[in-house]
Design an enzyme around this catalytic site. Structure first.
Site, PDB file in Angstrom:
ATOM      1  N   GLU A 162       0.915  -1.242  -0.122  1.00 54.35           N
ATOM      2  CA  GLU A 162      -0.054  -0.081   0.009  1.00 54.35           C
ATOM      3  C   GLU A 162       0.696   1.418  -0.154  1.00 54.35           C
ATOM      4  OE1 GLU A 162      -3.496  -0.024  -0.018  1.00 54.35           O
ATOM      5  OE2 GLU A 162      -3.114  -2.075  -0.386  1.00 54.35           O
ATOM      6  N   ASN A 205     -13.150   2.982  -5.247  1.00 55.68           N
ATOM      7  CA  ASN A 205     -12.899   3.937  -3.866  1.00 55.68           C
ATOM      8  C   ASN A 205     -12.682   5.292  -4.501  1.00 55.68           C
ATOM      9  OD1 ASN A 205     -11.616   4.943  -1.660  1.00 55.68           O
ATOM     10  ND2 ASN A 205      -9.576   3.875  -1.745  1.00 55.68           N
ATOM     11  N   ASN A 211      -4.838   6.139  -6.877  1.00 56.93           N
ATOM     12  CA  ASN A 211      -5.402   6.697  -5.423  1.00 56.93           C
ATOM     13  C   ASN A 211      -4.831   7.907  -4.931  1.00 56.93           C
ATOM     14  OD1 ASN A 211      -4.110   5.035  -3.853  1.00 56.93           O
ATOM     15  ND2 ASN A 211      -5.584   3.629  -3.634  1.00 56.93           N
ATOM     16  N   GLU A 253      -1.578  -2.173 -10.290  1.00 55.97           N
ATOM     17  CA  GLU A 253      -2.329  -3.114 -11.080  1.00 55.97           C
ATOM     18  C   GLU A 253      -3.282  -1.962 -12.144  1.00 55.97           C
ATOM     19  OE1 GLU A 253      -3.219  -2.947  -8.136  1.00 55.97           O
ATOM     20  OE2 GLU A 253      -5.418  -2.364  -8.258  1.00 55.97           O
ATOM     21  N   LYS A 254      -3.619  -0.976 -11.797  1.00 55.32           N
ATOM     22  CA  LYS A 254      -4.401  -0.067 -12.485  1.00 55.32           C
ATOM     23  C   LYS A 254      -3.628   0.194 -13.970  1.00 55.32           C
ATOM     24  CE  LYS A 254      -6.598   2.067  -8.390  1.00 55.32           C
ATOM     25  NZ  LYS A 254      -5.871   1.343  -7.455  1.00 55.32           N
TER      26      LYS A 254
END
Ligand SMILES: *[C@@H]1O[C@H](CO)[C@@H](O)[C@H](O)[C@H]1NC(C)=O
Ligand SMILES: *[C@@H]1O[C@H](CO)[C@@H](O)[C@H](O)[C@H]1NC(C)=O
Ligand SMILES: *[C@@H]1O[C@H](CO)[C@@H](O)[C@H](O)[C@H]1NC(C)=O
Length: 314
Positions: free
Chosen positions: A91, A150, A201, A210-211
């Site tokens: 993260e 999200n 994000n 992975e986006k």
């Protein structure tokens, strides 16, 4: 007797193996502990999630999310001077609570950041096999797509999207839009779009997730919002993606995408890289454990990672 021999051989192999203890399953997700050799050609490793093996472990993998709120309990565990404790996290700093631990709690880091000891990016662009080279751009019936769960009005990506969608049609999916996609539909939907909004994000060096890799795998051109273009270009070909910073305004980006929609030849240039390369996703958890084991096996030296707190959160 061959059976006896091979049994002895197994025992010997086990005793010589480098042992890595998985302290907690990352996010509670289990994985096959015997896959290092089949997935990554890493041999001589034994992964275990059995804490009674702690005294034998050469390394212990601690996943940030499960330890960040009970650090004090870790500090009381006796430690062998030869054992390596590994901090593992994927993260971004914005999405990870700070770890206010002592300055030299861990020996190694396993993270997406290029300067971690055990580097595990979210995905990689690797040499294509002959099968991969048979690639054809999938059929497209949508121009720009975005799948998002999200949502937060204070995110950069939301602000950018709100402006962009004034100038171009964006097909939106995901929890936030009440259009949840199953895993299978996720990739099918993605490949049916000419462009995909790979908006991170939060924005941090090397935080490329992975986006980005999912659309590259699906045969879709990623439009990225994240760290600067130069950071992306360290890991993926410069002509494989569009960066929002390449344009002064969201409107100019929208105009460029509209232009590419009408110029198939120009659009296809974004797939030139596929002649030589292919994108792959990393496996969460198991890849970390296997690569940690391989690293410990090959680096026997003393090592302490100082000041994790300032390194990660600044
Ligand atoms: C696996 O690694 C060994 C050396 O550790 C190497 O000789 C072999 O070619 C590798 N196999 C594959 C499939 O990469
Ligand atoms: C959105 O982000 C802000 C700032 O980071 C945070 O304070 C807020 O709780 C977030 N809202 C939601 C709904 O997640
Ligand atoms: C790991 O770090 C601890 C704490 O700083 C240290 O005592 C230990 O010797 C280190 N282990 C290795 C193998 O470097």
């Amino acid at each position: 007797n061959n059976d006896v021999l091979s049994k002895h051989f197994e025992i010997l192999k086990d005793e010589l193996a480098t042992v890595v203890l998985i302290w907690t399953w990352p996010f509670g997700r289990q994985f096959d502990l015997r896959s290092c050799s089949s997935l990554y050609n890493i041999t001589g490793c034994r992964l275990t999630s059995d804490r009674s093996q702690y005294p034998k472990a050469h390394g212990v993998m601690f996943h940030h999310r499960e330890i960040c709120h009970n650090l004090p309990s870790l500090l009381t565990i006796p430690r062998s001077p030869l054992q390596k404790w590994v901090w593992m996290n994927m993260e971004s700093p914005a999405n990870s609570p700070r770890l206010p631990g002592p300055a030299s709690l861990f020996n190694l880091t396993a993270n997406y950041r290029r300067d971690s000891d055990v580097w595990v990016p979210y995905g990689r662009v690797v040499e294509a096999s002959n099968d991969d080279k048979a690639f054809k751009i999938p059929n497209k019936d949508k121009l720009v797509c975005w799948i998002v769960n999200n949502w937060n009005d204070s995110f950069w990506r939301v602000k950018y999207f709100n402006q962009l969608s004034n100038h171009i049609k964006v097909d939106t999916f995901g929890g936030h839009f009440g259009r949840y996609l199953s895993y299978r539909d996720y990739f099918k939907t993605m490949s049916s779009c000419k462009f995909y909004l790979s908006f991170e994000n939060s924005i941090h060096k090397d935080y490329i997730t992975e986006k980005l890799f999912n659309p590259m795998i699906s045969g879709t051109v990623p439009v990225v919002l994240g760290p600067p273009r130069a950071n992306y270009e360290e890991f993926i070909p410069a002509d494989s993606f569009i960066h929002v910073n390449d344009f002064k305004t969201p409107q100019e980006l929208a105009e460029h995408l509209t232009y590419l929609d009408q110029n198939q030849e120009m659009y296809e240039q974004y797939f030139t890289w596929r002649k030589h390369f292919v994108a792959r996703r990393s496996d969460f958890g198991v890849e970390h454990a296997c690569r940690i084991c391989d690293h410990i096996k090959q680096h026997k030296g003393y090592r302490v990672f100082k000041h994790l707190n300032t390194w990660y959160w600044g």
